[in-house]
Design an enzyme around this catalytic site. Structure first.
Site, PDB file in Angstrom:
ATOM      1  N   THR A   1       0.843  -1.196   0.000  1.00 17.94           N
ATOM      2  CA  THR A   1       0.000   0.000   0.000  1.00 17.94           C
ATOM      3  C   THR A   1       0.879   1.247   0.000  1.00 17.94           C
ATOM      4  O   THR A   1       0.635   2.203  -0.740  1.00 17.94           O
ATOM      5  CB  THR A   1      -0.945   0.013   1.217  1.00 17.94           C
ATOM      6  OG1 THR A   1      -1.881  -1.063   1.085  1.00 17.94           O
ATOM      7  CG2 THR A   1      -1.711   1.320   1.310  1.00 17.94           C
TER       8      THR A   1
ATOM      9  N   HIS B   1       2.444   1.732  -3.430  1.00 17.74           N
ATOM     10  CA  HIS B   1       1.431   2.279  -4.332  1.00 17.74           C
ATOM     11  C   HIS B   1       1.232   3.778  -4.090  1.00 17.74           C
ATOM     12  O   HIS B   1       1.248   4.572  -5.036  1.00 17.74           O
ATOM     13  CB  HIS B   1       0.125   1.513  -4.111  1.00 17.74           C
ATOM     14  CG  HIS B   1      -1.037   1.971  -4.926  1.00 17.74           C
ATOM     15  ND1 HIS B   1      -1.472   1.298  -6.053  1.00 17.74           N
ATOM     16  CD2 HIS B   1      -1.892   3.024  -4.773  1.00 17.74           C
ATOM     17  CE1 HIS B   1      -2.528   1.927  -6.560  1.00 17.74           C
ATOM     18  NE2 HIS B   1      -2.806   2.969  -5.803  1.00 17.74           N
ATOM     19  N   GLU B   2       1.061   4.165  -2.828  1.00 17.90           N
ATOM     20  CA  GLU B   2       0.774   5.571  -2.531  1.00 17.90           C
ATOM     21  C   GLU B   2       1.993   6.466  -2.755  1.00 17.90           C
ATOM     22  O   GLU B   2       1.858   7.602  -3.217  1.00 17.90           O
ATOM     23  CB  GLU B   2       0.251   5.718  -1.100  1.00 17.90           C
ATOM     24  CG  GLU B   2      -1.028   4.957  -0.798  1.00 17.90           C
ATOM     25  CD  GLU B   2      -2.186   5.305  -1.725  1.00 17.90           C
ATOM     26  OE1 GLU B   2      -2.159   6.376  -2.359  1.00 17.90           O
ATOM     27  OE2 GLU B   2      -3.114   4.487  -1.814  1.00 17.90           O
TER      28      GLU B   2
ATOM     29  N   TRP C   1      -4.459   1.877 -15.098  1.00 20.33           N
ATOM     30  CA  TRP C   1      -5.522   1.904 -16.114  1.00 20.33           C
ATOM     31  C   TRP C   1      -5.930   3.321 -16.487  1.00 20.33           C
ATOM     32  O   TRP C   1      -6.845   3.518 -17.280  1.00 20.33           O
ATOM     33  CB  TRP C   1      -6.736   1.098 -15.648  1.00 20.33           C
ATOM     34  CG  TRP C   1      -7.463   1.678 -14.479  1.00 20.33           C
ATOM     35  CD1 TRP C   1      -8.591   2.464 -14.511  1.00 20.33           C
ATOM     36  CD2 TRP C   1      -7.153   1.535 -13.089  1.00 20.33           C
ATOM     37  NE1 TRP C   1      -8.977   2.817 -13.237  1.00 20.33           N
ATOM     38  CE2 TRP C   1      -8.104   2.252 -12.345  1.00 20.33           C
ATOM     39  CE3 TRP C   1      -6.139   0.852 -12.390  1.00 20.33           C
ATOM     40  CZ2 TRP C   1      -8.079   2.314 -10.951  1.00 20.33           C
ATOM     41  CZ3 TRP C   1      -6.106   0.921 -11.014  1.00 20.33           C
ATOM     42  CH2 TRP C   1      -7.068   1.641 -10.316  1.00 20.33           C
TER      43      TRP C   1
ATOM     44  N   ASP D   1      -1.255  -7.447  -2.153  1.00 22.73           N
ATOM     45  CA  ASP D   1       0.161  -7.118  -1.987  1.00 22.73           C
ATOM     46  C   ASP D   1       1.082  -8.169  -2.596  1.00 22.73           C
ATOM     47  O   ASP D   1       2.102  -7.845  -3.202  1.00 22.73           O
ATOM     48  CB  ASP D   1       0.491  -6.971  -0.502  1.00 22.73           C
ATOM     49  CG  ASP D   1       0.091  -5.608   0.050  1.00 22.73           C
ATOM     50  OD1 ASP D   1      -0.713  -4.909  -0.596  1.00 22.73           O
ATOM     51  OD2 ASP D   1       0.575  -5.243   1.140  1.00 22.73           O
TER      52      ASP D   1
END
Length: 372
Positions: free
Chosen positions: A278, A281-282, A293, A340
């Site tokens: 996470t 990703h952030e 996408w 994850d």
């Protein structure tokens, strides 16, 4: 190479807002108010809502932010074109690039940099070290995560952004040559930490946690600020893209999604989001990366040339190949929504996009004042 929209980045962001149910955002405390991106834990259509809703709300609230982001995008595309030229690759038609011809490449109030007036590097071989400041805002003893759990997250970031994670070897041969080492690393020590008890059970996405006067903790200048708190609403984390206010710049992550169960024991973590991805990703959003996408249909781009077109996020652990928009999805990319354990790579194009913000005049150039 994927086609890129002629529209500016911000205009595209506002145009492709996903029409979605907001039942989980009715509480005022849960209303996204900043230029941010949220990763949400429950698979379903609502996952598509948070990123573009947050961005759209902030752009509507602050028209000056749009100008800043337009300039950042123009700066980014110029760097990418220059990098391709230096590598002997024929440059794409400038009309295909968002941001060309708009702005002066000097974004003001860039968030963690802005119009720096100094610093920065154009050399992708230079390793940039980003200091991290962690704010643990807790409502109970479980949320008051240990220093060891925090360190496990820093270790994951360093492995993922340097392509030193072992699971990258699971990348299909189609995408394996694109795996990128960002040459970005993260440093943290126990002195760069604040712990603060709170009676608040959840913080939402309105950035109250980033404000001492609202019960949270103020950002510390010169750091990647990470607030660890219970966000609520099933949201794992959210980030602020370059271009927002310095006072709210950074990322926010729930305590049970911050750190890696593979690197320690007795951590407060929740599978299947317990391997530290996470934060990867952030932080990717903080480095100006969009969702893989593009937050839209097959015609909507993430402004990265080597990531395949897709029309939506992937969840769980997809099988390869997963075909959308007449191509195989890069489901293992950190900027998707998979578990994850099923995301393990950034692409070369994503590296170029992120490194652009550290070049002279870029919104995070001050972080690049390091010795190679």
């Amino acid at each position: 190479m994927k086609p890129l929209y002629k529209a500016l980045f911000v205009a595209a962001s506002m145009t492709f807002v996903v029409a979605c149910s907001e039942n989980h955002l009715n509480d005022e405390a849960m209303q996204p108010q900043k230029t941010s991106s949220a990763r949400i834990g429950q698979p379903g259509g609502e996952d598509r809502c948070a990123t573009m809703k947050v961005l759209s709300d902030k752009l509507a609230e602050n028209p000056g932010l749009a100008r800043s982001m337009e300039a950042i995008e123009a700066h980014t595309q110029r760097f990418i074109a220059m990098e391709k030229g230096n590598n002997g690759i024929q440059k794409s038609d400038n009309n295909q690039k968002p941001g060309n011809g708009g702005g002066d490449g000097k974004p003001g109030n860039g968030g963690g940099g802005g119009d720096t007036g100094g610093g920065g590097t154009t050399d992708p071989a230079v390793t940039i070290t980003i200091p991290v400041y962690v704010h643990v805002i807790y409502n109970n003893s479980q949320q008051n995560i240990s220093n060891a759990q925090i360190q496990s997250q820093i270790d994951v970031l360093n492995k993922d952004f340097r392509a030193q994670n072992n699971d990258k070897n699971s990348t299909p041969s189609e995408f394996a040559p694109l795996i990128a080492d960002f040459n970005i690393q993260y440093s943290w020590n126990t002195g760069d930490l604040i712990r603060k008890a709170s009676s608040k059970s959840s913080w939402g996405t309105n950035d109250a946690v980033k404000n001492r006067k609202r019960g949270g903790s103020d950002a510390v200048a010169g750091y990647l600020n990470i607030w660890v708190c219970n966000i609520g609403g099933g949201i794992l984390g959210y980030a602020q893209f370059p271009g927002g206010s310095v006072s709210t710049d950074g990322i926010v992550i729930g305590p049970e999604y911050f750190g890696s169960s593979a690197l320690g024991s007795n951590f407060y973590l929740s599978a299947p989001y317990d391997l530290g991805r996470t934060a990867t990703h952030e932080v990717g959003h903080w480095l100006n990366l969009r969702h893989i996408w593009g937050d839209g249909g097959c015609g909507v781009d993430d402004y990265v040339a080597d990531t395949p077109m897709s029309d939506g996020p992937n969840y769980g652990c997809p099988t390869y190949p997963t075909v959308r928009c007449s191509s195989n999805d890069m489901t293992m990319n950190y900027m998707d929504y998979t578990y994850d354990g099923c995301m393990y790579m950034f692409s070369t194009g994503q590296k170029s996009r992120s490194r652009a913000i550290f070049t002279p005049g870029g919104p995070r150039a001050d972080f690049a004042t390091v010795t190679p």
